[in-house]
Design a protein around this motif. Structure first.
Motif, PDB file in Angstrom:
ATOM      1  N   SER A 261       1.628  -0.597   0.189  1.00  0.00           N
ATOM      2  CA  SER A 261       2.792   0.466   0.769  1.00  0.00           C
ATOM      3  C   SER A 261       2.229   0.392   2.064  1.00  0.00           C
ATOM      4  O   SER A 261       3.446   0.315   2.778  1.00  0.00           O
ATOM      5  CB  SER A 261       3.238   1.779  -0.465  1.00  0.00           C
ATOM      6  OG  SER A 261       1.862   1.916   0.312  1.00  0.00           O
ATOM      7  N   ILE A 262       1.082   0.614   2.415  1.00  0.00           N
ATOM      8  CA  ILE A 262       0.604   0.568   4.199  1.00  0.00           C
ATOM      9  C   ILE A 262       0.159  -0.323   4.340  1.00  0.00           C
ATOM     10  O   ILE A 262       0.114  -0.421   5.924  1.00  0.00           O
ATOM     11  CB  ILE A 262      -1.348   1.475   4.069  1.00  0.00           C
ATOM     12  CG1 ILE A 262      -0.206   3.220   3.209  1.00  0.00           C
ATOM     13  CG2 ILE A 262      -1.069   1.582   5.206  1.00  0.00           C
ATOM     14  CD1 ILE A 262      -1.523   3.764   2.912  1.00  0.00           C
ATOM     15  N   GLY A 263      -0.547  -1.594   3.909  1.00  0.00           N
ATOM     16  CA  GLY A 263      -0.776  -2.952   4.668  1.00  0.00           C
ATOM     17  C   GLY A 263      -2.160  -2.755   3.946  1.00  0.00           C
ATOM     18  O   GLY A 263      -3.192  -1.509   3.902  1.00  0.00           O
ATOM     19  N   TYR A 264      -3.807  -4.063   5.005  1.00  0.00           N
ATOM     20  CA  TYR A 264      -4.101  -4.378   4.669  1.00  0.00           C
ATOM     21  C   TYR A 264      -5.197  -2.635   6.101  1.00  0.00           C
ATOM     22  O   TYR A 264      -4.479  -2.895   7.111  1.00  0.00           O
ATOM     23  CB  TYR A 264      -4.535  -5.143   5.635  1.00  0.00           C
ATOM     24  CG  TYR A 264      -4.612  -6.550   5.167  1.00  0.00           C
ATOM     25  CD1 TYR A 264      -5.280  -7.044   3.623  1.00  0.00           C
ATOM     26  CD2 TYR A 264      -3.190  -7.239   4.815  1.00  0.00           C
ATOM     27  CE1 TYR A 264      -4.584  -7.653   2.655  1.00  0.00           C
ATOM     28  CE2 TYR A 264      -2.619  -8.530   4.334  1.00  0.00           C
ATOM     29  CZ  TYR A 264      -3.286  -8.254   2.973  1.00  0.00           C
ATOM     30  OH  TYR A 264      -3.265  -9.323   2.562  1.00  0.00           O
ATOM     31  N   GLN A 265      -6.096  -2.557   5.449  1.00  0.00           N
ATOM     32  CA  GLN A 265      -6.793  -1.314   6.132  1.00  0.00           C
ATOM     33  C   GLN A 265      -7.843  -1.807   6.546  1.00  0.00           C
ATOM     34  O   GLN A 265      -8.798  -1.245   7.400  1.00  0.00           O
ATOM     35  CB  GLN A 265      -6.575  -0.491   5.418  1.00  0.00           C
ATOM     36  CG  GLN A 265      -5.451   0.151   4.737  1.00  0.00           C
ATOM     37  CD  GLN A 265      -5.449   1.491   4.065  1.00  0.00           C
ATOM     38  OE1 GLN A 265      -6.570   2.781   4.340  1.00  0.00           O
ATOM     39  NE2 GLN A 265      -5.122   1.516   2.297  1.00  0.00           N
ATOM     40  N   GLY A 266      -8.742  -2.611   6.259  1.00  0.00           N
ATOM     41  CA  GLY A 266      -9.563  -3.293   7.106  1.00  0.00           C
ATOM     42  C   GLY A 266     -10.984  -3.162   6.018  1.00  0.00           C
ATOM     43  O   GLY A 266     -12.191  -2.775   6.072  1.00  0.00           O
ATOM     44  N   LYS A 267     -10.888  -2.751   4.284  1.00  0.00           N
ATOM     45  CA  LYS A 267     -11.319  -2.252   3.295  1.00  0.00           C
ATOM     46  C   LYS A 267     -12.115  -2.923   2.683  1.00  0.00           C
ATOM     47  O   LYS A 267     -11.539  -3.940   2.883  1.00  0.00           O
ATOM     48  CB  LYS A 267     -11.103  -0.833   2.316  1.00  0.00           C
ATOM     49  CG  LYS A 267     -10.147   0.366   3.172  1.00  0.00           C
ATOM     50  CD  LYS A 267      -9.460   1.199   1.614  1.00  0.00           C
ATOM     51  CE  LYS A 267      -9.239   2.762   2.800  1.00  0.00           C
ATOM     52  NZ  LYS A 267      -8.017   3.262   1.847  1.00  0.00           N
ATOM     53  N   ALA A 268     -13.012  -2.647   1.370  1.00  0.00           N
ATOM     54  CA  ALA A 268     -13.486  -3.622   0.252  1.00  0.00           C
ATOM     55  C   ALA A 268     -12.839  -3.767   0.015  1.00  0.00           C
ATOM     56  O   ALA A 268     -11.852  -3.106  -0.770  1.00  0.00           O
ATOM     57  CB  ALA A 268     -15.155  -2.816   0.262  1.00  0.00           C
ATOM     58  N   PHE A 269     -12.883  -5.144  -0.862  1.00  0.00           N
ATOM     59  CA  PHE A 269     -11.970  -5.956  -1.747  1.00  0.00           C
ATOM     60  C   PHE A 269     -10.767  -5.687  -1.750  1.00  0.00           C
ATOM     61  O   PHE A 269      -9.802  -6.522  -2.577  1.00  0.00           O
ATOM     62  CB  PHE A 269     -12.263  -4.996  -2.970  1.00  0.00           C
ATOM     63  CG  PHE A 269     -13.928  -4.736  -3.361  1.00  0.00           C
ATOM     64  CD1 PHE A 269     -14.853  -5.736  -3.684  1.00  0.00           C
ATOM     65  CD2 PHE A 269     -14.393  -3.841  -3.253  1.00  0.00           C
ATOM     66  CE1 PHE A 269     -16.019  -5.591  -3.912  1.00  0.00           C
ATOM     67  CE2 PHE A 269     -15.869  -3.186  -3.805  1.00  0.00           C
ATOM     68  CZ  PHE A 269     -16.358  -4.050  -3.387  1.00  0.00           C
ATOM     69  N   GLU A 270     -10.430  -5.490  -0.471  1.00  0.00           N
ATOM     70  CA  GLU A 270      -8.935  -5.901  -0.645  1.00  0.00           C
ATOM     71  C   GLU A 270      -9.108  -7.950   0.543  1.00  0.00           C
ATOM     72  O   GLU A 270     -10.136  -8.286   0.335  1.00  0.00           O
ATOM     73  CB  GLU A 270      -8.747  -5.248   1.138  1.00  0.00           C
ATOM     74  CG  GLU A 270      -8.637  -3.928   1.152  1.00  0.00           C
ATOM     75  CD  GLU A 270      -8.184  -3.412   2.431  1.00  0.00           C
ATOM     76  OE1 GLU A 270      -6.596  -2.439   1.919  1.00  0.00           O
ATOM     77  OE2 GLU A 270      -7.648  -3.964   3.509  1.00  0.00           O
ATOM     78  N   GLY A 271      -7.925  -8.374   0.537  1.00  0.00           N
ATOM     79  CA  GLY A 271      -7.599  -9.709  -0.434  1.00  0.00           C
ATOM     80  C   GLY A 271      -6.522 -10.350   0.607  1.00  0.00           C
ATOM     81  O   GLY A 271      -5.302  -9.943   0.666  1.00  0.00           O
ATOM     82  N   VAL A 272      -6.326 -11.891  -0.327  1.00  0.00           N
ATOM     83  CA  VAL A 272      -4.558 -12.801   0.285  1.00  0.00           C
ATOM     84  C   VAL A 272      -4.428 -12.851  -1.273  1.00  0.00           C
ATOM     85  O   VAL A 272      -3.489 -13.625  -0.885  1.00  0.00           O
ATOM     86  CB  VAL A 272      -4.846 -13.732   1.546  1.00  0.00           C
ATOM     87  CG1 VAL A 272      -5.599 -12.783   2.746  1.00  0.00           C
ATOM     88  CG2 VAL A 272      -5.859 -14.370   1.005  1.00  0.00           C
ATOM     89  N   ARG A 273      -5.313 -13.177  -1.872  1.00  0.00           N
ATOM     90  CA  ARG A 273      -3.726 -12.688  -3.342  1.00  0.00           C
ATOM     91  C   ARG A 273      -3.983 -14.469  -3.447  1.00  0.00           C
ATOM     92  O   ARG A 273      -2.864 -14.628  -3.953  1.00  0.00           O
ATOM     93  CB  ARG A 273      -2.867 -12.497  -3.354  1.00  0.00           C
ATOM     94  CG  ARG A 273      -3.386 -10.590  -3.907  1.00  0.00           C
ATOM     95  CD  ARG A 273      -2.059 -10.108  -4.215  1.00  0.00           C
ATOM     96  NE  ARG A 273      -1.145 -10.718  -5.576  1.00  0.00           N
ATOM     97  CZ  ARG A 273      -1.732 -10.446  -7.210  1.00  0.00           C
ATOM     98  NH1 ARG A 273      -2.930 -10.011  -7.391  1.00  0.00           N
ATOM     99  NH2 ARG A 273      -1.238 -10.927  -7.659  1.00  0.00           N
ATOM    100  N   LEU A 274      -5.224 -15.346  -3.097  1.00  0.00           N
ATOM    101  CA  LEU A 274      -4.308 -16.718  -3.405  1.00  0.00           C
ATOM    102  C   LEU A 274      -4.867 -17.454  -4.253  1.00  0.00           C
ATOM    103  O   LEU A 274      -3.845 -18.432  -5.208  1.00  0.00           O
ATOM    104  CB  LEU A 274      -5.414 -17.473  -2.333  1.00  0.00           C
ATOM    105  CG  LEU A 274      -5.532 -19.351  -2.227  1.00  0.00           C
ATOM    106  CD1 LEU A 274      -3.701 -19.394  -1.876  1.00  0.00           C
ATOM    107  CD2 LEU A 274      -5.803 -20.007  -0.893  1.00  0.00           C
ATOM    108  N   LEU A 275      -5.727 -16.927  -5.057  1.00  0.00           N
ATOM    109  CA  LEU A 275      -5.898 -17.035  -6.398  1.00  0.00           C
ATOM    110  C   LEU A 275      -5.868 -17.239  -7.447  1.00  0.00           C
ATOM    111  O   LEU A 275      -5.022 -17.536  -8.358  1.00  0.00           O
ATOM    112  CB  LEU A 275      -7.914 -17.202  -6.724  1.00  0.00           C
ATOM    113  CG  LEU A 275      -8.632 -18.002  -5.865  1.00  0.00           C
ATOM    114  CD1 LEU A 275      -9.874 -17.414  -6.211  1.00  0.00           C
ATOM    115  CD2 LEU A 275      -9.131 -19.731  -5.801  1.00  0.00           C
TER     116      LEU A 275
END
Length: 387
Positions: A261-275
């Motif tokens: 709901s917020i979007g990317y925050q630069g936190k650990a373990f965030e990503g783009v869900r490609l796999l």
């Protein structure tokens, strides 16, 4: 004219490699940056690597130290020799390999894939093998590499039964890998013994290979314990590059924003869900074969191809997110053991054995073996749940 063309082609190869490298790097960071934002992308990469180092690498290193100490004690006080005596008769019917090959299973299970190389340099050990069987030692050793560490890691998370089933799956996969490799090497290598020796039957191969240190029981215990622990530290340090580089990339390609709901925050373990998108595309195959309930689970076997230590780093986060369950743990254990980062070790191991020309045969055979290991673990779980 022909010589000029050849020389020109050779000169352009370095530039071609450079162009390919720049294209891959630009595509990777461009894709991440476009989705996450440049600032968030770098923040996430650094934070993820740091979290992996602190929370996972040191945990795996602690396990490696303990298992390394146990492995050295098992060798020092004859447990390895005893196990070899007990299980050697199984090597012929299962793998069509001499009984002494079980030493390779034990040593790699207690340490890592390349441990089989030290055995292959012993002439007494090689004298029991036919020429075409020697390259198969690479596949045999790799199928059990870091087995104790993988099993202990999964057991430490509370999955003892699943880890045991995974070991059974890895054994099945190893049989398939070694058998396929032997079938293929038999076509290109002679079947005569590597080196005929006098009174070969009278040689106690275990005594030749496993040498006990001198001293009292306490001195031997302390020396072996400390040496084994030091080996565990070496293993723990050696997995740091694989975990921080490979696993960070895999996680960035696996997970999404921490809070959509917020979007990317630069936190650990965030990503783009490609796999996961790739996993969803392959789910009609992955679901019946491996029983993966979430497409993100495909990240583990992909990572295990290059570094099983990095693959293990994914498991706690997957469990926390509810992505995997007991079935996936069994499958991960089987594939993690059987593959155990073989793409990063197979070439060097076969080169050390002197069979570089058989690299493609060994790799393809082991890919099949690892897939069979995972499939076997899944169906064993299904069978146990059914009864």
């Amino acid at each position: 004219m022909h010589k000029m063309t050849t020389g020109s082609t050779r000169k352009t190869i370095p530039y071609l490699d450079t162009i390919i490298f720049l294209a891959i790097i630009s595509l990777f960071f461009g894709y991440l940056g476009a989705n996450m934002g440049i600032s968030n992308m770098f923040s996430t990469i650094m934070s993820t690597a740091y979290e992996l180092l602190i929370d996972t690498v040191f945990y795996i290193m602690a396990i490696a130290v303990l298992t390394g100490a146990f492995g050295k004690l098992a060798t020092e006080f004859g447990l390895v020799k005893l196990l070899n005596k007990i299980f050697s008769p199984l090597m012929k019917p299962l793998f069509n390999m001499p009984g002494v090959a079980f030493l390779g299973v034990i040593t790699t299970y207690l340490s890592d894939n390349p441990a089989i190389i030290s055995l292959s340099k012993d002439d007494d050990f090689l004298s029991y093998f036919k020429k075409h069987q020697i390259p198969c030692l690479c596949n045999l050793g790799t199928a059990f590499g870091m087995g104790l560490i993988v099993t202990t890691f999964m057991t430490g998370l509370g999955f003892f039964k699943e880890a045991l089933i995974g070991n059974i799956g890895a054994i099945i996969g190893s049989v398939v890998s070694v058998r396929i490799m032997a079938y293929r090497t038999k076509k290109v290598l002679p079947e005569e013994p590597e080196k005929k020796m006098k009174n070969k039957r009278d040689i106690d191969i275990e005594d030749n290979i496993i040498e006990h240190a001198q001293g009292s029981f306490f001195e031997r215990f302390l020396t072996a314990f400390l040496e084994g622990g030091k080996l565990g530290v070496d293993i723990g340090l050696s997995i740091i590059p694989g975990v921080l580089v490979i696993c960070t990339v895999i996680m960035v390609l696996t997970f999404g924003p921490a809070d959509p709901s917020i979007g990317y925050q630069g936190k650990a373990f965030e990503g783009v869900r490609l796999l996961p998108r790739i996993g969803e595309f392959l789910s009609p195959i992955l679901k019946p074969l491996f029983g993966f309930k979430s497409p993100e689970a495909i990240a583990f076997p992909i990572t295990a191809l290059g570094a099983v230590g990095a693959a293990l780093s994914l498991v706690p986060k997957f469990l926390e997110s509810g992505i995997i369950g007991s079935n996936e743990i069994a499958v991960f254990t089987a594939m993690g053991m059987c593959w155990s980062g073989f793409l990063s070790t197979h070439v060097a191991m076969l080169d050390a054995l002197g069979y570089r020309k058989l690299i493609s045969k060994a790799i393809t055979s082991h890919v099949i073996g690892g897939l069979v290991a995972g499939i076997s673990a899944h169906f064993i779980i299904l069978f146990l749940n059914f009864i």
